[in-house]
Design a protein around this motif. Structure first.
Motif, PDB file in Angstrom:
ATOM      1  N   LEU A  44      46.570   8.751 -19.493  1.00 51.45           N
ATOM      2  CA  LEU A  44      45.073   8.573 -20.253  1.00 51.45           C
ATOM      3  C   LEU A  44      45.077   9.128 -21.629  1.00 51.45           C
ATOM      4  CD1 LEU A  44      42.558   9.428 -17.155  1.00 51.45           C
ATOM      5  CD2 LEU A  44      43.137   7.181 -18.241  1.00 51.45           C
ATOM      6  N   GLY A  45      45.896   9.843 -21.760  1.00 55.12           N
ATOM      7  CA  GLY A  45      45.990  10.772 -23.056  1.00 55.12           C
ATOM      8  C   GLY A  45      44.815  11.350 -23.534  1.00 55.12           C
ATOM      9  N   VAL A  46      44.184  11.155 -24.606  1.00 56.11           N
ATOM     10  CA  VAL A  46      42.837  11.902 -25.026  1.00 56.11           C
ATOM     11  C   VAL A  46      41.595  11.510 -23.944  1.00 56.11           C
ATOM     12  CG1 VAL A  46      41.923   9.998 -26.478  1.00 56.11           C
ATOM     13  CG2 VAL A  46      41.526  12.542 -27.220  1.00 56.11           C
ATOM     14  N   PHE A  47      41.769  10.595 -23.348  1.00 59.17           N
ATOM     15  CA  PHE A  47      40.604  10.095 -22.097  1.00 59.17           C
ATOM     16  C   PHE A  47      40.787  11.042 -21.081  1.00 59.17           C
ATOM     17  CE2 PHE A  47      40.861   6.434 -25.028  1.00 59.17           C
ATOM     18  CZ  PHE A  47      39.371   6.321 -25.377  1.00 59.17           C
ATOM     19  N   TRP A  48      41.822  11.725 -20.626  1.00 57.89           N
ATOM     20  CA  TRP A  48      41.767  12.625 -19.446  1.00 57.89           C
ATOM     21  C   TRP A  48      40.757  13.685 -19.717  1.00 57.89           C
ATOM     22  CZ3 TRP A  48      42.906  17.573 -18.309  1.00 57.89           C
ATOM     23  CH2 TRP A  48      43.103  17.966 -16.992  1.00 57.89           C
ATOM     24  N   ASN A  49      40.383  14.005 -18.354  1.00 54.89           N
ATOM     25  CA  ASN A  49      39.276  15.261 -18.634  1.00 54.89           C
ATOM     26  C   ASN A  49      38.992  15.491 -17.339  1.00 54.89           C
ATOM     27  OD1 ASN A  49      36.942  16.991 -19.499  1.00 54.89           O
ATOM     28  ND2 ASN A  49      37.499  15.762 -21.429  1.00 54.89           N
ATOM     29  N   THR A  50      38.531  16.791 -16.927  1.00 50.22           N
ATOM     30  CA  THR A  50      38.054  17.250 -15.891  1.00 50.22           C
ATOM     31  C   THR A  50      36.564  16.891 -15.498  1.00 50.22           C
ATOM     32  OG1 THR A  50      37.373  19.428 -16.713  1.00 50.22           O
ATOM     33  CG2 THR A  50      39.659  19.103 -15.696  1.00 50.22           C
ATOM     34  N   ARG A  51      36.032  16.656 -16.564  1.00 48.92           N
ATOM     35  CA  ARG A  51      34.601  16.096 -16.741  1.00 48.92           C
ATOM     36  C   ARG A  51      34.456  14.482 -16.812  1.00 48.92           C
ATOM     37  NH1 ARG A  51      30.961  20.415 -18.212  1.00 48.92           N
ATOM     38  NH2 ARG A  51      31.756  22.281 -18.825  1.00 48.92           N
ATOM     39  N   ILE A  52      33.375  14.115 -16.688  1.00 47.68           N
ATOM     40  CA  ILE A  52      33.231  12.525 -16.882  1.00 47.68           C
ATOM     41  C   ILE A  52      32.570  12.398 -18.277  1.00 47.68           C
ATOM     42  CG2 ILE A  52      32.050  10.331 -16.036  1.00 47.68           C
ATOM     43  CD1 ILE A  52      31.632  11.716 -13.374  1.00 47.68           C
ATOM     44  N   ILE A  53      33.578  12.033 -19.285  1.00 48.12           N
ATOM     45  CA  ILE A  53      33.118  11.829 -20.692  1.00 48.12           C
ATOM     46  C   ILE A  53      33.469  10.237 -20.870  1.00 48.12           C
ATOM     47  CG2 ILE A  53      33.273  12.450 -22.986  1.00 48.12           C
ATOM     48  CD1 ILE A  53      33.940  15.155 -21.993  1.00 48.12           C
ATOM     49  N   VAL A  54      32.308   9.717 -21.323  1.00 51.04           N
ATOM     50  CA  VAL A  54      32.502   8.135 -21.599  1.00 51.04           C
ATOM     51  C   VAL A  54      32.335   7.824 -22.999  1.00 51.04           C
ATOM     52  CG1 VAL A  54      31.552   5.847 -21.111  1.00 51.04           C
ATOM     53  CG2 VAL A  54      31.627   7.636 -19.344  1.00 51.04           C
ATOM     54  N   LEU A  55      33.042   6.733 -23.459  1.00 48.96           N
ATOM     55  CA  LEU A  55      33.281   6.456 -24.769  1.00 48.96           C
ATOM     56  C   LEU A  55      32.672   5.112 -24.952  1.00 48.96           C
ATOM     57  CD1 LEU A  55      33.636   6.947 -27.923  1.00 48.96           C
ATOM     58  CD2 LEU A  55      35.991   6.245 -27.664  1.00 48.96           C
ATOM     59  N   PRO A  56      31.535   4.834 -25.133  1.00 45.50           N
ATOM     60  CA  PRO A  56      30.970   3.378 -25.220  1.00 45.50           C
ATOM     61  C   PRO A  56      31.819   2.281 -26.054  1.00 45.50           C
ATOM     62  CG  PRO A  56      29.264   4.793 -25.594  1.00 45.50           C
ATOM     63  CD  PRO A  56      30.405   5.687 -25.666  1.00 45.50           C
ATOM     64  N   GLY A  57      32.142   1.211 -25.249  1.00 48.33           N
ATOM     65  CA  GLY A  57      32.896   0.184 -25.939  1.00 48.33           C
ATOM     66  C   GLY A  57      34.561   0.370 -25.899  1.00 48.33           C
ATOM     67  N   ALA A  58      34.819   1.711 -25.370  1.00 49.74           N
ATOM     68  CA  ALA A  58      36.289   1.813 -25.134  1.00 49.74           C
ATOM     69  C   ALA A  58      37.080   0.833 -24.172  1.00 49.74           C
ATOM     70  CB  ALA A  58      36.582   3.380 -24.738  1.00 49.74           C
TER      71      ALA A  58
END
Length: 185
Positions: free
Chosen positions: A92-106
């Motif tokens: 996941l690289g930079v998209f890995w998180n313990t929170r739910i963080i969404v980047l629109p259009g990703a």
């Protein structure tokens, strides 16, 4: 007992490092326009994990638990979970998180363990919550926190999936994939 203290110390340090990585990743994604969802339940996830460690340590020390007779089996499971965790995190690289963080259009990442299932990291955590206590015969901790984690995932996963479906190509990428059980081609 030396193995217990060494293992619990390593896992706690690992979790602290993961929180640092998660916070760094969150900043990067938020700078690109990402946003957090499910903030309301995150404090309960944190409490669950802190409670797990407190229960595990207490059960082992207060009830003088020793290594499981077949200690190598839960240790092997735990070790496999650590390798899978590293694979999941690096995929996941930079998209890995313990929170739910969404980047629109990703574009949703579907490599590494995500080729086979939607939520490998949640399976990894569930494995750890069973394997680590079983290693030292902390059966109450294993059962209680496995159940609590399952309840938390029943809340968290639909929120995460809904947010990803609304903001990314998640549904297209994972339309025919099982949620937890691997799908092999």
């Amino acid at each position: 007992m030396a193995l217990f203290f060494m293992l619990i110390s390593v896992v706690i340090v690992q979790r602290m490092i993961e929180l640092l990585i998660a916070n760094k990743n969150a900043l990067v994604i938020k700078e690109k326009g990402g946003y957090e969802v499910g903030r309301e339940h995150y404090k309960y996830i944190v409490a669950l994990h802190i409670g797990f460690f407190a229960s595990f340590v207490s059960e082992v020390l207060l009830f003088d638990r020793s290594l499981f007779t077949w200690w190598w089996f839960p240790l092997l499971l735990f070790g496999a979970a650590q390798l899978a965790r590293a694979w999941s995190l690096s995929s996941l690289g930079v998209f890995w998180n313990t929170r739910i963080i969404v980047l629109p259009g990703a574009e949703v990442i579907a490599k590494g363990p995500y080729r086979f299932m939607k939520h490998p990291n949640y399976v990894i955590v569930a494995t750890e919550l069973i394997a680590l206590p079983l290693l030292f015969q902390a059966y109450v901790t294993a059962v209680v926190f496995t159940i609590l984690n399952a309840v938390m995932m029943i809340i968290r996963i639909p929120i995460e999936e809904r947010a990803l479906m609304e903001a990314t190509n998640y549904q297209k990428v994972f339309q025919s994939q099982f949620r937890f059980f691997p799908k092999f081609k």
